[in-house]
Design a protein around this motif. Structure first.
Motif, PDB file in Angstrom:
ATOM      1  N   VAL A 166       0.906  -1.063   0.212  1.00  0.00           N
ATOM      2  CA  VAL A 166      -0.044  -0.065   0.012  1.00  0.00           C
ATOM      3  C   VAL A 166       0.922   1.410   0.022  1.00  0.00           C
ATOM      4  O   VAL A 166       0.445   2.194  -0.663  1.00  0.00           O
ATOM      5  N   VAL A 167       2.134   1.358   0.988  1.00  0.00           N
ATOM      6  CA  VAL A 167       2.961   2.307   0.870  1.00  0.00           C
ATOM      7  C   VAL A 167       3.249   2.610  -0.546  1.00  0.00           C
ATOM      8  O   VAL A 167       3.603   3.768  -1.283  1.00  0.00           O
ATOM      9  N   GLU A 168       3.961   1.722  -1.146  1.00  0.00           N
ATOM     10  CA  GLU A 168       4.753   1.708  -2.386  1.00  0.00           C
ATOM     11  C   GLU A 168       3.842   2.092  -3.445  1.00  0.00           C
ATOM     12  O   GLU A 168       4.123   3.083  -4.294  1.00  0.00           O
ATOM     13  N   LEU A 169       2.520   1.567  -3.518  1.00  0.00           N
ATOM     14  CA  LEU A 169       1.818   1.848  -4.757  1.00  0.00           C
ATOM     15  C   LEU A 169       0.880   3.184  -4.518  1.00  0.00           C
ATOM     16  O   LEU A 169       0.731   4.060  -5.643  1.00  0.00           O
ATOM     17  N   PHE A 170       0.774   3.297  -3.224  1.00  0.00           N
ATOM     18  CA  PHE A 170      -0.495   4.531  -3.099  1.00  0.00           C
ATOM     19  C   PHE A 170      -0.195   5.626  -2.235  1.00  0.00           C
ATOM     20  O   PHE A 170      -0.751   6.684  -2.180  1.00  0.00           O
ATOM     21  N   ALA A 171       0.734   5.389  -1.256  1.00  0.00           N
ATOM     22  CA  ALA A 171       0.714   6.313  -0.268  1.00  0.00           C
ATOM     23  C   ALA A 171       1.939   7.405  -0.494  1.00  0.00           C
ATOM     24  O   ALA A 171       2.062   8.266   0.194  1.00  0.00           O
ATOM     25  N   ARG A 172       2.709   7.116  -1.614  1.00  0.00           N
ATOM     26  CA  ARG A 172       3.942   7.981  -1.554  1.00  0.00           C
ATOM     27  C   ARG A 172       3.792   8.901  -2.894  1.00  0.00           C
ATOM     28  O   ARG A 172       4.606   9.561  -3.581  1.00  0.00           O
ATOM     29  N   GLY A 173       2.714   8.827  -3.592  1.00  0.00           N
ATOM     30  CA  GLY A 173       2.593   9.722  -4.942  1.00  0.00           C
ATOM     31  C   GLY A 173       3.224   9.256  -5.882  1.00  0.00           C
ATOM     32  O   GLY A 173       3.612  10.173  -6.862  1.00  0.00           O
ATOM     33  N   SER A 174       3.427   7.897  -6.317  1.00  0.00           N
ATOM     34  CA  SER A 174       4.027   7.332  -7.272  1.00  0.00           C
ATOM     35  C   SER A 174       3.364   7.617  -8.683  1.00  0.00           C
ATOM     36  O   SER A 174       2.030   7.515  -8.735  1.00  0.00           O
ATOM     37  N   PRO A 175       3.931   8.083  -9.659  1.00  0.00           N
ATOM     38  CA  PRO A 175       3.250   8.477 -10.984  1.00  0.00           C
ATOM     39  C   PRO A 175       2.380   7.152 -11.452  1.00  0.00           C
ATOM     40  O   PRO A 175       2.967   6.127 -11.431  1.00  0.00           O
ATOM     41  N   GLY A 176       1.196   7.576 -11.877  1.00  0.00           N
ATOM     42  CA  GLY A 176       0.386   6.496 -12.553  1.00  0.00           C
ATOM     43  C   GLY A 176      -0.271   5.360 -11.540  1.00  0.00           C
ATOM     44  O   GLY A 176      -0.951   4.452 -12.054  1.00  0.00           O
TER      45      GLY A 176
END
Length: 205
Positions: A166-176
Protein backbone atom coordinates in the motif's frame (compact mmCIF):
# COMPACT_ATOMS: atom_id res chain seq x y z
CA UNK A 1 27.32 29.06 -0.37
CA UNK A 2 24.23 28.78 1.82
CA UNK A 3 24.77 26.23 4.55
CA UNK A 4 21.28 24.86 4.96
CA UNK A 5 21.99 21.93 7.22
CA UNK A 6 25.35 22.48 8.88
CA UNK A 7 25.77 23.70 12.42
CA UNK A 8 29.17 23.83 14.05
CA UNK A 9 29.91 20.58 15.84
CA UNK A 10 27.03 18.74 14.16
CA UNK A 11 28.42 17.99 10.74
CA UNK A 12 27.43 14.31 10.74
CA UNK A 13 23.79 15.10 11.45
CA UNK A 14 23.75 17.85 8.84
CA UNK A 15 24.94 15.31 6.29
CA UNK A 16 22.26 12.82 7.33
CA UNK A 17 19.59 15.49 6.90
CA UNK A 18 21.00 16.37 3.48
CA UNK A 19 20.99 12.68 2.59
CA UNK A 20 17.32 12.38 3.57
CA UNK A 21 16.37 15.34 1.37
CA UNK A 22 18.25 13.89 -1.58
CA UNK A 23 16.70 10.46 -1.08
CA UNK A 24 13.24 12.03 -1.17
CA UNK A 25 14.09 13.95 -4.34
CA UNK A 26 16.18 11.42 -6.25
CA UNK A 27 16.06 8.05 -4.54
CA UNK A 28 18.88 6.29 -2.69
CA UNK A 29 21.10 5.87 -5.76
CA UNK A 30 20.37 9.22 -7.38
CA UNK A 31 23.09 11.29 -5.71
CA UNK A 32 26.77 11.17 -4.84
CA UNK A 33 28.53 11.79 -1.56
CA UNK A 34 29.86 15.04 -3.00
CA UNK A 35 26.31 16.17 -3.75
CA UNK A 36 25.30 15.35 -0.18
CA UNK A 37 28.17 17.53 1.00
CA UNK A 38 27.02 20.41 -1.19
CA UNK A 39 23.46 19.98 0.04
CA UNK A 40 24.75 20.23 3.62
CA UNK A 41 26.86 23.26 2.73
CA UNK A 42 30.30 21.73 3.35
CA UNK A 43 33.23 20.64 1.24
CA UNK A 44 33.32 17.04 -0.05
CA UNK A 45 36.49 16.41 1.93
CA UNK A 46 34.63 17.16 5.16
CA UNK A 47 32.29 14.22 4.62
CA UNK A 48 35.07 11.69 5.08
CA UNK A 49 35.58 12.74 8.66
CA UNK A 50 32.39 10.82 9.41
CA UNK A 51 31.44 8.57 6.48
CA UNK A 52 33.55 6.40 4.18
CA UNK A 53 31.02 6.44 1.38
CA UNK A 54 27.40 6.98 0.39
CA UNK A 55 26.29 3.64 1.79
CA UNK A 56 27.69 4.56 5.20
CA UNK A 57 25.70 7.79 5.11
CA UNK A 58 22.51 6.03 4.05
CA UNK A 59 23.06 3.40 6.73
CA UNK A 60 23.18 6.12 9.36
CA UNK A 61 19.94 7.58 7.97
CA UNK A 62 18.40 4.10 8.19
CA UNK A 63 19.67 3.66 11.75
CA UNK A 64 18.03 6.90 12.84
CA UNK A 65 14.88 5.93 10.95
CA UNK A 66 14.62 2.61 12.74
CA UNK A 67 14.88 4.38 16.09
CA UNK A 68 11.95 6.61 15.12
CA UNK A 69 10.09 3.63 13.70
CA UNK A 70 10.58 1.53 16.83
CA UNK A 71 9.24 4.30 19.03
CA UNK A 72 6.23 4.80 16.74
CA UNK A 73 5.43 1.10 16.58
CA UNK A 74 5.84 0.53 20.31
CA UNK A 75 3.58 3.48 21.11
CA UNK A 76 0.97 2.23 18.65
CA UNK A 77 1.04 -1.27 20.10
CA UNK A 78 0.68 0.07 23.65
CA UNK A 79 -2.26 2.24 22.59
CA UNK A 80 -4.30 -0.85 21.70
CA UNK A 81 -3.71 -2.83 24.89
CA UNK A 82 -5.49 -4.78 26.36
CA UNK A 83 -7.21 -5.69 23.07
CA UNK A 84 -4.96 -7.91 20.95
CA UNK A 85 -6.94 -6.93 17.87
CA UNK A 86 -6.69 -3.19 18.49
CA UNK A 87 -2.96 -3.44 19.27
CA UNK A 88 -2.46 -5.33 16.01
CA UNK A 89 -4.49 -2.87 13.93
CA UNK A 90 -2.68 0.07 15.52
CA UNK A 91 0.72 -1.24 14.43
CA UNK A 92 -0.47 -1.55 10.83
CA UNK A 93 -1.74 2.03 10.85
CA UNK A 94 1.50 3.22 12.46
CA UNK A 95 3.52 1.60 9.67
CA UNK A 96 1.59 3.52 7.04
CA UNK A 97 1.78 6.80 8.97
CA UNK A 98 5.52 6.47 9.46
CA UNK A 99 6.12 5.87 5.76
CA UNK A 100 4.08 8.92 4.76
CA UNK A 101 5.60 11.22 7.36
CA UNK A 102 9.22 10.06 7.00
CA UNK A 103 9.74 9.14 3.34
CA UNK A 104 13.51 9.65 3.37
CA UNK A 105 13.98 7.43 6.38
CA UNK A 106 11.57 4.84 4.99
CA UNK A 107 13.46 4.53 1.72
CA UNK A 108 16.81 4.38 3.51
CA UNK A 109 15.48 1.58 5.71
CA UNK A 110 13.63 -0.56 3.19
CA UNK A 111 14.61 0.38 -0.36
CA UNK A 112 18.25 1.44 -0.35
CA UNK A 113 19.81 -2.02 -0.39
CA UNK A 114 21.56 -1.36 2.92
CA UNK A 115 21.37 -4.57 4.97
CA UNK A 116 20.29 -4.46 8.59
CA UNK A 117 23.31 -6.69 9.20
CA UNK A 118 25.66 -3.91 8.16
CA UNK A 119 26.39 -3.13 11.81
CA UNK A 120 25.41 -4.54 15.21
CA UNK A 121 23.65 -1.28 16.09
CA UNK A 122 21.56 -1.31 12.91
CA UNK A 123 20.64 -4.96 13.36
CA UNK A 124 19.65 -4.41 16.98
CA UNK A 125 17.31 -1.47 16.39
CA UNK A 126 15.81 -2.96 13.21
CA UNK A 127 15.08 -6.19 15.04
CA UNK A 128 13.47 -4.25 17.88
CA UNK A 129 11.30 -2.20 15.51
CA UNK A 130 10.15 -5.07 13.31
CA UNK A 131 9.70 -7.24 16.38
CA UNK A 132 6.75 -5.11 17.44
CA UNK A 133 4.77 -6.31 14.44
CA UNK A 134 5.72 -9.90 15.17
CA UNK A 135 4.69 -9.50 18.79
CA UNK A 136 1.32 -8.04 17.82
CA UNK A 137 0.83 -10.87 15.31
CA UNK A 138 1.78 -13.54 17.81
CA UNK A 139 -0.64 -12.22 20.41
CA UNK A 140 -3.49 -11.98 17.93
CA UNK A 141 -2.77 -15.41 16.45
CA UNK A 142 -3.56 -16.99 19.80
CA UNK A 143 -7.22 -16.35 18.95
CA UNK A 144 -6.96 -18.82 16.03
CA UNK A 145 -7.37 -22.55 16.68
CA UNK A 146 -3.94 -24.18 16.86
CA UNK A 147 -4.76 -26.54 13.99
CA UNK A 148 -4.94 -23.66 11.49
CA UNK A 149 -2.78 -21.04 13.19
CA UNK A 150 0.00 -19.69 10.96
CA UNK A 151 3.45 -19.18 12.48
CA UNK A 152 3.73 -15.68 13.98
CA UNK A 153 6.55 -14.79 11.60
CA UNK A 154 4.39 -15.72 8.61
CA UNK A 155 1.43 -13.81 10.04
CA UNK A 156 3.63 -10.72 10.51
CA UNK A 157 5.20 -11.12 7.06
CA UNK A 158 1.78 -11.16 5.39
CA UNK A 159 0.76 -7.92 7.11
CA UNK A 160 4.13 -6.33 6.44
CA UNK A 161 3.84 -7.22 2.74
CA UNK A 162 0.33 -5.78 2.59
CA UNK A 163 1.38 -2.60 4.39
CA UNK A 164 4.49 -2.17 2.25
CA UNK A 165 2.50 -2.70 -0.92
CA UNK A 166 0.00 0.00 0.00
CA UNK A 167 2.85 2.38 0.83
CA UNK A 168 4.70 1.68 -2.41
CA UNK A 169 1.73 1.85 -4.74
CA UNK A 170 -0.54 4.45 -3.23
CA UNK A 171 0.86 6.31 -0.23
CA UNK A 172 3.87 8.03 -1.75
CA UNK A 173 2.36 9.63 -4.82
CA UNK A 174 4.08 7.39 -7.38
CA UNK A 175 3.17 8.42 -10.96
CA UNK A 176 0.38 6.39 -12.49
CA UNK A 177 -0.67 4.70 -9.28
CA UNK A 178 -3.41 6.94 -7.97
CA UNK A 179 -6.15 5.03 -6.19
CA UNK A 180 -9.76 6.22 -5.80
CA UNK A 181 -9.51 5.16 -2.15
CA UNK A 182 -7.34 6.62 0.62
CA UNK A 183 -4.29 4.45 1.47
CA UNK A 184 -5.46 3.99 5.05
CA UNK A 185 -8.79 2.60 3.78
CA UNK A 186 -6.99 0.20 1.43
CA UNK A 187 -4.83 -1.07 4.26
CA UNK A 188 -7.71 -1.38 6.72
CA UNK A 189 -9.94 -3.30 4.33
CA UNK A 190 -7.08 -5.51 3.18
CA UNK A 191 -6.21 -6.45 6.75
CA UNK A 192 -9.91 -7.01 7.44
CA UNK A 193 -10.19 -9.49 4.57
CA UNK A 194 -7.08 -11.30 5.80
CA UNK A 195 -8.32 -11.52 9.37
CA UNK A 196 -11.76 -12.74 8.28
CA UNK A 197 -10.08 -15.45 6.27
CA UNK A 198 -8.36 -16.62 9.45
CA UNK A 199 -11.59 -16.46 11.41
CA UNK A 200 -10.44 -13.67 13.75
CA UNK A 201 -13.12 -11.30 12.51
CA UNK A 202 -16.69 -12.45 11.82
CA UNK A 203 -17.80 -12.66 8.17
CA UNK A 204 -19.48 -9.62 6.66
CA UNK A 205 -23.23 -9.66 6.98
Amino acid sequence: MVKRGYHHGNLAQALVEACLRLIEDRGPTGFTLSEAAREAGVTPAAVYRHFQGRDDLIAEAALQGYHLFAERMEAAYASGIPSDLQAFLATGAAYLDFARENPGHYVAMFESGVSINRSPALHKIATRALGVMEKASEQLSQHIPASRRPPPQMFAAHIWALSHGVVELFARGSPGTKSPYPPQDLLETGIGIYLRGLGILPPDA
